[in-house]
Design an enzyme around this catalytic site. Structure first.
Site, mmCIF file in Angstrom:
data_model
loop_
_atom_site.group_PDB
_atom_site.id
_atom_site.type_symbol
_atom_site.label_atom_id
_atom_site.label_comp_id
_atom_site.label_asym_id
_atom_site.label_seq_id
_atom_site.Cartn_x
_atom_site.Cartn_y
_atom_site.Cartn_z
ATOM 1 C CD GLU A 133 -2.954 1.148 2.272
ATOM 2 O OE1 GLU A 133 -3.869 1.990 2.235
ATOM 3 O OE2 GLU A 133 -2.815 0.347 3.215
ATOM 4 C CG HIS A 198 -4.071 6.555 0.455
ATOM 5 N ND1 HIS A 198 -4.217 7.211 1.657
ATOM 6 C CD2 HIS A 198 -4.100 5.222 0.751
ATOM 7 C CE1 HIS A 198 -4.325 6.320 2.634
ATOM 8 N NE2 HIS A 198 -4.259 5.102 2.110
ATOM 9 C CG HIS A 219 -8.762 2.082 2.184
ATOM 10 N ND1 HIS A 219 -8.664 3.196 1.379
ATOM 11 C CD2 HIS A 219 -7.534 1.930 2.750
ATOM 12 C CE1 HIS A 219 -7.452 3.693 1.455
ATOM 13 N NE2 HIS A 219 -6.748 2.942 2.278
ATOM 14 C CG ASP A 281 -7.067 -0.425 6.336
ATOM 15 O OD1 ASP A 281 -5.884 -0.810 6.219
ATOM 16 O OD2 ASP A 281 -7.402 0.759 6.160
#
Length: 395
Positions: A133, A198, A219, A281
């Site tokens: 990530e 992100h 997410h 997560d």
């Protein structure tokens, strides 16, 4: 391996729930499924009376950072084993250890620890490959990621990283960054899962990313652009793109906090169980009492506070990771997402298995891995079984 017979349970199959069911496994594989208890039982067999509990496929968590006081970025074998042994207590039979933005040196240490830990992990949830990530993120959507490590894709760097380890199965990045499309093509060419994360991308940038391999949204809703205005004009963001691109898979932190009840209902209404994977997560405080904790590596990580069932930055300006466990995700989807138990379990089992290419996991059928969890109507886990062996049993 010994044989295993689970009987007197409600078996969650691929197409429905079978009452008064049994499951017989041999050598770590499901050998037979049926109704009532078989009479021709081997002498050398482990018998489990489900006592009316659900017999479910094992939970698959494709995005998890830590638990039990450990984080994968600690870069130690003990941390990897500690996380795996924590989450197995909550029904997770397979998980994908996930990194955070860091130096390349710290990342390599974590990859080395994974390689060593997977060989001796006999008590916890099974490891099914590493998820990177970052660090290629939009700084404006950094969330709790350390901004000093966030950067644009660098071919020399990412080619070196992918050459370093065969254990990497997925990489999450922001598709709108300079060089992100070329990065995506390279990651895809290596057979890895590519995800957007992100990101401050608008719809057109997400579509371009999707066309070049960004087929999963990391997410969903968290650290992700929605409708925005630029010079008076409105643009659809990454969230809207995730809805509009039918073939895009999404993962959600279904703790009821990162994604609250109305959004759980909306995302299920639009995407459905076949395109949604539930993820924890989870950071190191999962399975631990509330209070102060650390996000990321123990020495260099960010101090956070865990309260109200979630980790927050110390100034309470943002969430700093989830402390959810897989059982909580399923329970929350039922209670706050108004989703059936069958579909809630699907999003924690067969959908993540399909996304990750785990062909022998995700549902209960003859020939599949005997990864099984027994739980009650409140999704309280009683037994977790991996490859036909009991790895957790509530007392």
């Amino acid at each position: 391996m010994s044989s295993l017979l689970i009987y007197n349970g409600k078996l969650i199959g691929a197409s429905g729930i079978l009452e008064n069911a049994y499951l017989y496994a041999r050598d770590g594989v499901i050998y037979d499924i049926g109704v009532d208890k078989p009479t021709d039982i081997d002498e050398d067999i482990v018998l489990i009376d489900a006592e009316g509990l659900y017999i479910s496929p094992g939970f698959i968590d494709m995005h998890v950072h830590g638990g039990g006081g450990h984080d994968f970025m600690d870069g130690t074998v003990a941390a990897f084993l500690g996380v795996a042994e924590t989450h197995v207590r909550y029904g997770t039979t397979a998980l994908s250890p996930t990194t955070l933005t860091s130096t390349t040196e710290a990342l390599f240490q974590t990859l080395d620890a994974y390689k060593a830990a997977k060989e001796i992990n006999t008590k916890g949830a099974q490891f099914v490959g590493v998820h990177l990530e970052g660090p290629y993120f939009a700084l404006s959507q950094k969330g709790a990621q350390d901004p000093k490590y966030i950067r644009h894709p660098d071919p020399e760097e990412y080619e070196k990283i992918l050459a370093y380890s065969d254990d990497i199965v997925r990489w999450s990045a922001a598709p709108e960054l300079p060089g992100a499309i070329e990065f995506g093509r390279y990651v895809k060419s290596k057979g890895k899962i590519l995800a957007l994360a992100h990101t401050d991308a608008v719809y057109e940038e997400v579509q371009a990313g999707f066309d070049n391999g960004y087929t999963l949204a990391t997410h969903f809703y968290s650290a992700m652009s929605g409708i925005t205005r630029r010079n008076a004009y409105r643009y659809a963001g990454a969230v809207e793109a995730g809805y509009l691109i039918d073939e895009m898979d999404i993962e959600i932190i279904a703790d009821g906090i990162h994604v609250p009840s109305p959004l759980l209902r909306l995302v299920f209404k639009i995407k459905g169980a076949n395109r949604i994977a539930l993820i924890t997560d989870a950071m190191r405080a999962a399975g631990m009492p509330e209070g102060e904790s650390i996000l990321g590596a123990k020495q260099e990580g960010t101090k956070v506070i865990v309260e109200d069932g979630v980790a927050k930055l110390l100034d309470r300006s943002a969430f700093a990771g989830s402390v959810a466990t897989a059982d909580r995700l399923v329970r929350t989807m039922i209670q706050e997402g108004y989703v059936s138990l069958f579909d809630s379990v699907k999003m924690m089992t067969s959908t993540p298995a399909r996304i990750m290419g785990l062909d022998s996991k995700g549902y209960l059928a003859i020939g599949m891995d005997a990864d099984i969890v027994l739980f009650d109507d409140d999704i309280r886990v009683a037994v977790t079984i991996i490859a036909g062996e009991v790895r957790y049993q509530a007392h």
